[in-house]
Design an enzyme around this catalytic site. Structure first.
Site, PDB file in Angstrom:
ATOM      1  N   ASP A 156      41.974  43.968  38.507  1.00 42.32           N
ATOM      2  CA  ASP A 156      42.960  43.599  39.528  1.00 42.32           C
ATOM      3  C   ASP A 156      43.572  42.214  39.344  1.00 42.32           C
ATOM      4  OD1 ASP A 156      42.144  45.984  40.645  1.00 42.32           O
ATOM      5  OD2 ASP A 156      41.987  45.181  42.685  1.00 42.32           O
ATOM      6  N   HIS A 213      38.396  41.567  38.039  1.00 41.57           N
ATOM      7  CA  HIS A 213      39.643  40.801  38.170  1.00 41.57           C
ATOM      8  C   HIS A 213      39.953  40.067  36.868  1.00 41.57           C
ATOM      9  CE1 HIS A 213      38.157  41.316  42.307  1.00 41.57           C
ATOM     10  NE2 HIS A 213      39.431  41.329  42.656  1.00 41.57           N
TER      11      HIS A 213
END
Length: 257
Positions: free
Chosen positions: A78, A225
């Site tokens: 992400d 992430h």
């Protein structure tokens, strides 16, 4: 789902740029708020909410399962792309022959189209993660939600050279029935997660790895992430997790659509 409130400061810096892009965009149709939107002025999407003939609606429910079945695992990345960390993640995925789903923030994709194209060229999937990562989207008007989803879809598609995102992940899991329906109508399956590695909080590489090993029985979709700060712990954790998953008999897949 976790809200990741610590991210708001970083993404707050993106909001002004995102809205500026929205106001400056030309040549696209303007979305009109549907009945039931919150009263008062709201940002309007510069992309059309009407799907083109090449867009096939998908299921509105939030996906968690893997298209590889019971022994499949979905690596989801992400908040990028980011010039410091996305290339390192791509290198690891290539080394271990793993495919992943990259949930991109619209302004990041627009700023780094070369990285978006590299993600696509490597065979990974794209996911719409909104324009500016507003974790309070579910408290905003339908017009605002539409702007965040449709403009991010346009930004990512343009940055990729024409490849559309196949999924939509609401920032911090802030889905609404409206946002899920809108995304699904555009061919983007709402995407959740089963294992929040907490890597954004930088708890240490060992802690990230331990979370995956402990919580993988909860389901196949893992949340990592590649932007929003120092992601060195994420990179090192993936260096250990990817071979471990293969040793355990898992294969990499994509979320079901």
């Amino acid at each position: 789902m976790a809200q990741h409130g610590g991210r708001r400061g970083w993404y707050g810096k993106l909001v002004g740029a995102a809205l500026g892009v929205t106001l400056l965009a030309t040549g696209a149709s303007v979305w009109t708020a549907q009945a039931g939107a919150v009263d008062g002025p709201s940002p309007k999407a510069t992309a059309s909410a009407t799907p083109g003939s090449d867009v096939k609606p998908v299921d509105v429910t939030i996906a968690h399962a893997s298209d590889k079945g019971a022994r499949g695992v979905n690596i989801t990345i992400d908040d990028g792309p980011d010039p410091a960390w996305t290339p390192q993640v791509l290198d690891l995925l290539r080394e271990h022959e793993v495919k992943a789903t990259f949930c991109m923030v619209g302004t990041q994709a627009q700023a780094h189209p070369d990285l978006v194209k590299k993600v696509v060229a490597a065979g990974h999937q794209l996911c719409n993660h909104s324009v500016s990562h507003d974790t309070a989207m579910d408290k905003k008007s339908q017009a605002y939600q539409s702007q965040q989803i449709l403009d991010a879809e346009r930004m990512i598609t343009e940055a990729s050279g024409g490849v559309r995102p196949m999924y939509y992940r609401a920032p911090g899991g802030a889905f609404t029935p409206y946002s899920r329906k809108l995304a699904a109508s555009r061919g983007m399956r709402p995407l959740g997660w089963n294992v929040d590695t907490k890597d954004f909080e930088r708890p240490g590489t060992d802690a990230i790895v331990a979370t995956v090993e402990r919580e993988l029985p909860n389901g196949p979709t893992l949340l990592f992430h590649d932007a929003g700060g120092d992601r060195s712990q994420t990179v090192e954790a993936l260096r250990r997790i990817l071979p471990w998953l293969r040793e355990q008999g898992y294969s990499s897949g994509f979320p079901v659509r």
